[in-house]
Design a protein around this motif. Sequence first.
Motif, PDB file in Angstrom:
ATOM      1  N   LYS A  36       0.849  -1.334  -0.121  1.00  0.00           N
ATOM      2  CA  LYS A  36      -0.111   0.215   0.046  1.00  0.00           C
ATOM      3  C   LYS A  36       0.884   1.146   0.016  1.00  0.00           C
ATOM      4  O   LYS A  36       0.805   2.308  -0.505  1.00  0.00           O
ATOM      5  CB  LYS A  36      -1.010  -0.094   1.143  1.00  0.00           C
ATOM      6  CG  LYS A  36      -1.999  -0.946   0.940  1.00  0.00           C
ATOM      7  CD  LYS A  36      -3.236  -1.012   2.435  1.00  0.00           C
ATOM      8  CE  LYS A  36      -4.002  -1.977   1.952  1.00  0.00           C
ATOM      9  NZ  LYS A  36      -4.906  -2.033   1.106  1.00  0.00           N
ATOM     10  N   GLU A  39       2.087   1.605  -3.221  1.00  0.00           N
ATOM     11  CA  GLU A  39       1.100   2.223  -4.313  1.00  0.00           C
ATOM     12  C   GLU A  39       0.627   3.486  -4.094  1.00  0.00           C
ATOM     13  O   GLU A  39       0.613   4.434  -5.019  1.00  0.00           O
ATOM     14  CB  GLU A  39      -0.278   1.402  -3.876  1.00  0.00           C
ATOM     15  CG  GLU A  39      -1.436   1.816  -4.658  1.00  0.00           C
ATOM     16  CD  GLU A  39      -2.738   0.954  -4.193  1.00  0.00           C
ATOM     17  OE1 GLU A  39      -3.860   1.796  -4.821  1.00  0.00           O
ATOM     18  OE2 GLU A  39      -2.694   0.321  -3.328  1.00  0.00           O
ATOM     19  N   LYS A  43       1.410   6.457  -6.962  1.00  0.00           N
ATOM     20  CA  LYS A  43       0.371   7.544  -7.240  1.00  0.00           C
ATOM     21  C   LYS A  43       0.964   8.882  -7.172  1.00  0.00           C
ATOM     22  O   LYS A  43       0.535   9.633  -8.204  1.00  0.00           O
ATOM     23  CB  LYS A  43      -0.935   7.452  -6.445  1.00  0.00           C
ATOM     24  CG  LYS A  43      -1.521   6.059  -6.856  1.00  0.00           C
ATOM     25  CD  LYS A  43      -2.796   5.829  -5.914  1.00  0.00           C
ATOM     26  CE  LYS A  43      -3.686   4.819  -6.469  1.00  0.00           C
ATOM     27  NZ  LYS A  43      -5.030   4.410  -5.554  1.00  0.00           N
ATOM     28  N   SER A  76       1.169   1.332  -9.647  1.00  0.00           N
ATOM     29  CA  SER A  76      -0.060   1.555  -8.847  1.00  0.00           C
ATOM     30  C   SER A  76      -0.859   0.473  -9.085  1.00  0.00           C
ATOM     31  O   SER A  76      -1.497   0.030  -7.997  1.00  0.00           O
ATOM     32  CB  SER A  76      -1.019   2.773  -9.261  1.00  0.00           C
ATOM     33  OG  SER A  76      -1.835   3.269  -8.351  1.00  0.00           O
ATOM     34  N   GLU A  80      -1.434  -2.638  -5.919  1.00  0.00           N
ATOM     35  CA  GLU A  80      -2.776  -2.791  -5.131  1.00  0.00           C
ATOM     36  C   GLU A  80      -3.150  -4.423  -5.312  1.00  0.00           C
ATOM     37  O   GLU A  80      -3.854  -4.905  -4.446  1.00  0.00           O
ATOM     38  CB  GLU A  80      -3.853  -2.060  -6.028  1.00  0.00           C
ATOM     39  CG  GLU A  80      -5.194  -2.245  -5.524  1.00  0.00           C
ATOM     40  CD  GLU A  80      -6.352  -1.417  -6.116  1.00  0.00           C
ATOM     41  OE1 GLU A  80      -7.457  -1.319  -5.771  1.00  0.00           O
ATOM     42  OE2 GLU A  80      -5.741  -0.547  -7.048  1.00  0.00           O
ATOM     43  N   SER A  83      -1.203  -6.725  -2.855  1.00  0.00           N
ATOM     44  CA  SER A  83      -1.684  -6.661  -1.635  1.00  0.00           C
ATOM     45  C   SER A  83      -2.707  -7.752  -1.266  1.00  0.00           C
ATOM     46  O   SER A  83      -2.672  -8.530  -0.398  1.00  0.00           O
ATOM     47  CB  SER A  83      -2.504  -5.382  -1.476  1.00  0.00           C
ATOM     48  OG  SER A  83      -1.636  -4.377  -1.445  1.00  0.00           O
ATOM     49  N   SER A  84      -3.391  -8.244  -2.236  1.00  0.00           N
ATOM     50  CA  SER A  84      -4.299  -9.198  -2.233  1.00  0.00           C
ATOM     51  C   SER A  84      -4.038 -10.726  -2.522  1.00  0.00           C
ATOM     52  O   SER A  84      -4.116 -11.782  -1.960  1.00  0.00           O
ATOM     53  CB  SER A  84      -5.668  -8.883  -3.011  1.00  0.00           C
ATOM     54  OG  SER A  84      -5.347  -9.068  -4.433  1.00  0.00           O
TER      55      SER A  84
END
Length: 150
Positions: A36, A39, A43, A76, A80, A83-84
């Motif tokens: 995160k 990410e 961004k 980005s 994300e 993360s999962s």
Amino acid sequence: CNYESIRNCSFCLEALSTTEAVVAKDSTQLGILIMKLGEANAKATLNIYNEMIKKPSSPQLLKALNCCVEAYKYASLSFEMVSSELVDDLQTANYDVTVIDLEITNCEKELLDARVQAPRLLAGNQFMHYYIAMGCQIRPILQREKPNEY
């Protein structure tokens, strides 16, 4: 935060000294936090590239900036996604983090070819490499902690 993999122990330690990192329950949560943070950095750096594109520039600079915009969009989205993936697919997470590195390296090459001298962009690129290196270090840690799950 070993030097051989991260190359900047103070950056790593600072990232892991945030309140969120300190209260992480396990290495998976810590890995997700690192992704995160990567990410968020992607961004923020993407916004700088987008602002630079709006200014008049040479075709070579515009080409480099467009390449970097695409690289940072990819980074980005990938951070994300990773993360999962850290929860249930470490192989894919590791691969996806590695591909981010290739994209950012390509961006850096384009900037060098265009002779861009922008310290904020160079710092953003370097931070990306640190987050990527930290992301790559998560997999072996998770595999050691839960060998039967992976």
